[in-house]
Design a protein around this motif. Structure first.
Motif, PDB file in Angstrom:
ATOM      1  N   HIS A  11       0.924  -1.297  -0.038  1.00 34.94           N
ATOM      2  CA  HIS A  11       0.112  -0.013  -0.097  1.00 34.94           C
ATOM      3  C   HIS A  11       0.909   1.459  -0.027  1.00 34.94           C
ATOM      4  CE1 HIS A  11      -3.437   2.594   0.448  1.00 34.94           C
ATOM      5  NE2 HIS A  11      -3.534   2.573   1.738  1.00 34.94           N
ATOM      6  N   ILE A  35      -6.552   1.080  -4.370  1.00 38.92           N
ATOM      7  CA  ILE A  35      -7.939   0.539  -4.120  1.00 38.92           C
ATOM      8  C   ILE A  35      -8.342   0.380  -5.689  1.00 38.92           C
ATOM      9  CG2 ILE A  35     -10.072   1.082  -3.539  1.00 38.92           C
ATOM     10  CD1 ILE A  35      -8.535   2.593  -0.900  1.00 38.92           C
ATOM     11  N   TRP A  76     -13.150  -4.860   0.938  1.00 38.98           N
ATOM     12  CA  TRP A  76     -11.900  -4.362   1.568  1.00 38.98           C
ATOM     13  C   TRP A  76     -12.072  -4.276   2.991  1.00 38.98           C
ATOM     14  CZ3 TRP A  76      -7.672  -2.969  -0.930  1.00 38.98           C
ATOM     15  CH2 TRP A  76      -7.754  -2.719  -2.192  1.00 38.98           C
ATOM     16  N   SER A 126     -11.007  -1.654   5.558  1.00 38.12           N
ATOM     17  CA  SER A 126     -10.502  -0.148   5.653  1.00 38.12           C
ATOM     18  C   SER A 126     -10.590   0.324   6.769  1.00 38.12           C
ATOM     19  CB  SER A 126     -11.168   0.294   4.468  1.00 38.12           C
ATOM     20  OG  SER A 126     -10.639   1.621   4.294  1.00 38.12           O
ATOM     21  N   LYS A 127      -9.767   1.501   7.301  1.00 41.30           N
ATOM     22  CA  LYS A 127      -9.887   2.322   8.451  1.00 41.30           C
ATOM     23  C   LYS A 127     -11.417   2.987   8.283  1.00 41.30           C
ATOM     24  CE  LYS A 127      -7.297   6.060   6.466  1.00 41.30           C
ATOM     25  NZ  LYS A 127      -6.209   6.979   6.636  1.00 41.30           N
ATOM     26  N   VAL A 178     -12.233   6.393   6.302  1.00 41.71           N
ATOM     27  CA  VAL A 178     -12.759   6.303   4.765  1.00 41.71           C
ATOM     28  C   VAL A 178     -14.186   6.272   4.736  1.00 41.71           C
ATOM     29  CG1 VAL A 178     -12.263   5.089   2.763  1.00 41.71           C
ATOM     30  CG2 VAL A 178     -10.653   5.353   4.148  1.00 41.71           C
ATOM     31  N   ASP A 227     -17.951  -3.654   2.450  1.00 40.24           N
ATOM     32  CA  ASP A 227     -16.679  -3.328   3.141  1.00 40.24           C
ATOM     33  C   ASP A 227     -16.506  -3.634   4.676  1.00 40.24           C
ATOM     34  OD1 ASP A 227     -15.508  -3.483   0.534  1.00 40.24           O
ATOM     35  OD2 ASP A 227     -15.886  -1.657   0.065  1.00 40.24           O
TER      36      ASP A 227
END
Length: 251
Positions: free
Chosen positions: A92, A98, A110, A112-113, A116, A131
């Motif tokens: 990354h 992405i 995904w 993801s944090k 986002v 996600d």
């Protein structure tokens, strides 16, 4: 000292092209968001893996890379079993990673944090896509969520894509891996699919200008079989995949 009028004209032209590009992407995001919401409502009972929604997201990413002078190189797709679900590990360096992953022929979710998911357009689209949001400040809670929701999606036949470094690399190199992706693969009993990307860091210039003449590349490595995953300790497995990805990046 007077500025070069030709250089100034080129800068204005590039700025206008970038603005037009972002406007088109914004409109496309809105259209795909609406279509995905409708698809979710109509097909949720018949499409638990949300393949149709994923294909709509794939169309959006095709538009992201639509500029004809962007070269897209994809290698190793023949290593993928399209009927199989994987834990996908990716290096990354940029947000461009992405949309680039959508070049591989798999339906995936995904990890993801949480931040986002608060981005306009993008956040609701990620939620509809299914996600997995995690709180990076709470590692134990994040791990529990990756395992529970990751196994849920893998059980439905969808792969799970994770950046095992946990954050972006600032120097383009692959750094130490966290263990979440490998714990998930072991508990779910699935293969690990390592993927290495290059060129995504420089796709955009300072000030969000687009690097119109650019090359991005994605390379799919040989999967680690579920049997090998089960027979290897989590830390050792993490290191093995890390070393393979570092070698591939150097090549």
């Amino acid at each position: 000292m007077r500025s070069n009028p030709i250089s100034h004209h080129k800068h204005i032209r590039k700025t206008m092209l970038a603005i037009i590009y972002y406007i088109i992407l914004g409109i496309a995001c809105l259209v795909v968001l609406i279509l995905s919401a409708i698809t979710l409502v109509l097909l949720r009972p018949f499409d638990p893996a949300r393949r149709c929604i994923h294909e709509q997201s794939r169309l959006l990413t095709q538009l992201f890379f639509c500029w004809p002078k962007w070269r897209k190189i994809v290698r190793g797709v023949e290593k993928i079993d399209r009927k199989q679900a994987y834990v996908i590990t990716i290096n990354h360096t940029s947000m461009v990673d992405i949309p680039l992953l959508y070049r591989i022929p798999l339906n995936f979710r995904w990890v993801s944090k949480r931040e986002v998911f608060r981005v306009p357009f993008m956040g609701p689209l990620l939620t509809i896509h299914g996600d997995i949001p995690i709180e990076r400040g709470n590692p134990s809670k994040a791990m529990a969520k990756v395992l529970s929701l990751g196994k849920l999606w893998l059980g439905r036949g969808a792969s799970v894509a994770i950046f095992p470094e946990g954050t972006r690399s600032k120097d383009g190199e692959i750094h130490n891996f966290k263990l979440g992706a490998f714990s998930l693969a072991k508990e779910a009993g699935v293969d690990i699919l390592p993927v290495v990307m290059t060129g995504t860091t420089d796709a955009f210039k300072k000030g969000w200008l687009v690097n119109w003449r650019h090359r991005v590349a994605i390379r799919v490595l040989e999967p680690v079989s579920a049997e090998a995953v089960a027979a290897t300790g989590t830390k050792e497995l993490s290191q093995q995949v890390h070393d393979r990805m570092v070698t591939a990046l150097a090549e």
